[in-house]
Enzyme design. Sequence first.
Site, PDB file in Angstrom:
ATOM      1  N   ASP A  52       0.841  -1.202   0.000  1.00  0.00           N
ATOM      2  CA  ASP A  52       0.000   0.000   0.000  1.00  0.00           C
ATOM      3  C   ASP A  52       0.880   1.257   0.000  1.00  0.00           C
ATOM      4  O   ASP A  52       0.377   2.383  -0.040  1.00  0.00           O
ATOM      5  CB  ASP A  52      -1.013  -0.003   1.153  1.00  0.00           C
ATOM      6  CG  ASP A  52      -0.366  -0.123   2.519  1.00  0.00           C
ATOM      7  OD1 ASP A  52       0.886  -0.183   2.604  1.00  0.00           O
ATOM      8  OD2 ASP A  52      -1.113  -0.160   3.519  1.00  0.00           O
ATOM      9  N   SER A  53       2.219   1.063  -0.018  1.00  0.00           N
ATOM     10  CA  SER A  53       3.135   2.180  -0.272  1.00  0.00           C
ATOM     11  C   SER A  53       2.898   2.743  -1.672  1.00  0.00           C
ATOM     12  O   SER A  53       3.418   3.808  -2.015  1.00  0.00           O
ATOM     13  CB  SER A  53       4.591   1.735  -0.107  1.00  0.00           C
ATOM     14  OG  SER A  53       4.834   0.537  -0.823  1.00  0.00           O
ATOM     15  N   ASP A  91      -1.060  -6.041  -0.209  1.00  0.00           N
ATOM     16  CA  ASP A  91      -1.520  -5.428   1.047  1.00  0.00           C
ATOM     17  C   ASP A  91      -3.033  -5.233   1.033  1.00  0.00           C
ATOM     18  O   ASP A  91      -3.582  -4.676   0.071  1.00  0.00           O
ATOM     19  CB  ASP A  91      -0.876  -4.032   1.206  1.00  0.00           C
ATOM     20  CG  ASP A  91       0.358  -4.061   2.082  1.00  0.00           C
ATOM     21  OD1 ASP A  91       0.467  -4.949   2.954  1.00  0.00           O
ATOM     22  OD2 ASP A  91       1.230  -3.191   1.886  1.00  0.00           O
ATOM     23  N   GLU A 123      -1.667  -5.663   8.489  1.00  0.00           N
ATOM     24  CA  GLU A 123      -0.907  -5.073   9.593  1.00  0.00           C
ATOM     25  C   GLU A 123      -1.596  -5.358  10.922  1.00  0.00           C
ATOM     26  O   GLU A 123      -2.808  -5.138  11.054  1.00  0.00           O
ATOM     27  CB  GLU A 123      -0.793  -3.554   9.385  1.00  0.00           C
ATOM     28  CG  GLU A 123       0.032  -3.196   8.161  1.00  0.00           C
ATOM     29  CD  GLU A 123       0.225  -1.687   7.985  1.00  0.00           C
ATOM     30  OE1 GLU A 123      -0.179  -0.919   8.885  1.00  0.00           O
ATOM     31  OE2 GLU A 123       0.787  -1.299   6.957  1.00  0.00           O
ATOM     32  N   GLU A 190       8.961  -4.331  10.653  1.00  0.00           N
ATOM     33  CA  GLU A 190       9.380  -3.027  10.138  1.00  0.00           C
ATOM     34  C   GLU A 190       9.920  -2.141  11.248  1.00  0.00           C
ATOM     35  O   GLU A 190       9.265  -1.919  12.281  1.00  0.00           O
ATOM     36  CB  GLU A 190       8.186  -2.331   9.430  1.00  0.00           C
ATOM     37  CG  GLU A 190       8.573  -0.972   8.866  1.00  0.00           C
ATOM     38  CD  GLU A 190       7.613  -0.426   7.817  1.00  0.00           C
ATOM     39  OE1 GLU A 190       6.682  -1.144   7.406  1.00  0.00           O
ATOM     40  OE2 GLU A 190       7.802   0.739   7.408  1.00  0.00           O
TER      41      GLU A 190
HETATM   42  O1  KIV Z   1       3.554  -1.107   1.673  1.00  0.00           O
HETATM   43  C1  KIV Z   1       4.728  -1.512   1.687  1.00  0.00           C
HETATM   44  O2  KIV Z   1       5.525  -1.232   0.791  1.00  0.00           O
HETATM   45  C2  KIV Z   1       5.146  -2.333   2.816  1.00  0.00           C
HETATM   46  C3  KIV Z   1       6.601  -2.675   2.929  1.00  0.00           C
HETATM   47  C4  KIV Z   1       7.390  -1.476   3.255  1.00  0.00           C
HETATM   48  C5  KIV Z   1       6.843  -3.778   3.869  1.00  0.00           C
HETATM   49  O3  KIV Z   1       4.347  -2.700   3.618  1.00  0.00           O
END
Ligand code: KIV
Length: 272
Positions: A52-53, A91, A123, A190
């Site tokens: 979700d980044s 995610d 998460e 993390e």
């Molecule tokens: O959303 C993401 O990129 C992540 C990673 C940083 C583990 O959760």
Amino acid sequence: MSIHNPDIKRVTVHTLQELKQKGEKISCLTAYDYSMGRLVDAAGVEVILVGDSASNVMAGHETTLPITLDQMIYHAASVVRGVKRALVVVDLPFGSYQGNSEEALRSAIRIMKESGAHAVKMEGGAEIQESIVRILSAGIPVMGHLGLTPQSIYKFGTYAVRAKEEEEAQKLMNDAHFLEELGCFGFVLEKIPAVLAKQVTESVGIPTIGIGAGPHVDGQILVLHDVLGITQEFKPRFLRRYADLHGVITEAVSHYVDDVKAHNFPNEKEGY
Ligand code: KIV
């Protein structure tokens, strides 16, 4: 450059378990589109996370909170079309699983059905137990995520290192065991102290994937745009940049602009 393990035809959650048992580190990166998914897969990573980044690096939001389930499915389906070997994990975005376990299952099923991905990531620990159990019971592999969980950024207030204090470290250790007992195939750690990440990794049987968690975890993950140097402002201590695509792209584009302005593009051979 070669793929380290060409004999692995298709990475599954069982492959990751085997790699942990053999003591071979697991390489993971994020990707959000077909072209990058294809490149990252061909270069040999075992796990591609459609993180979700994407909310930050693809959409330009300040946090991961705004991205929607539909948007995650769009990114995931694009990545899946480019991937032949890696395990694709997606995610579950903020708001798609915290409400109740029924909604969580519906969200996870949509991701699996509409994107063709192989697993979901969520998460949290004990507080999302019901949702994890329900998703797992539908046959969907689940990856956990502990430590700095960016969907809770407004609760934390900062992106600083988590679990430095004994109480939070103990809760993280409990959650790690809990995720293993529930049946998660692994989890991300993390931004936690390396010593704690080592203790957690040694005390669970499933793979741990670190980001800012030191070297003593079973695998590493970074955000692709950070690794390639597309992002510039984000400079945490844990990040290693392997390229300067910001410079390469800026130079290439300004060269193109110059050529167009100078009547240098296209030339005679570049037309019909
Ligand atoms: O959303 C993401 O990129 C992540 C990673 C940083 C583990 O959760």
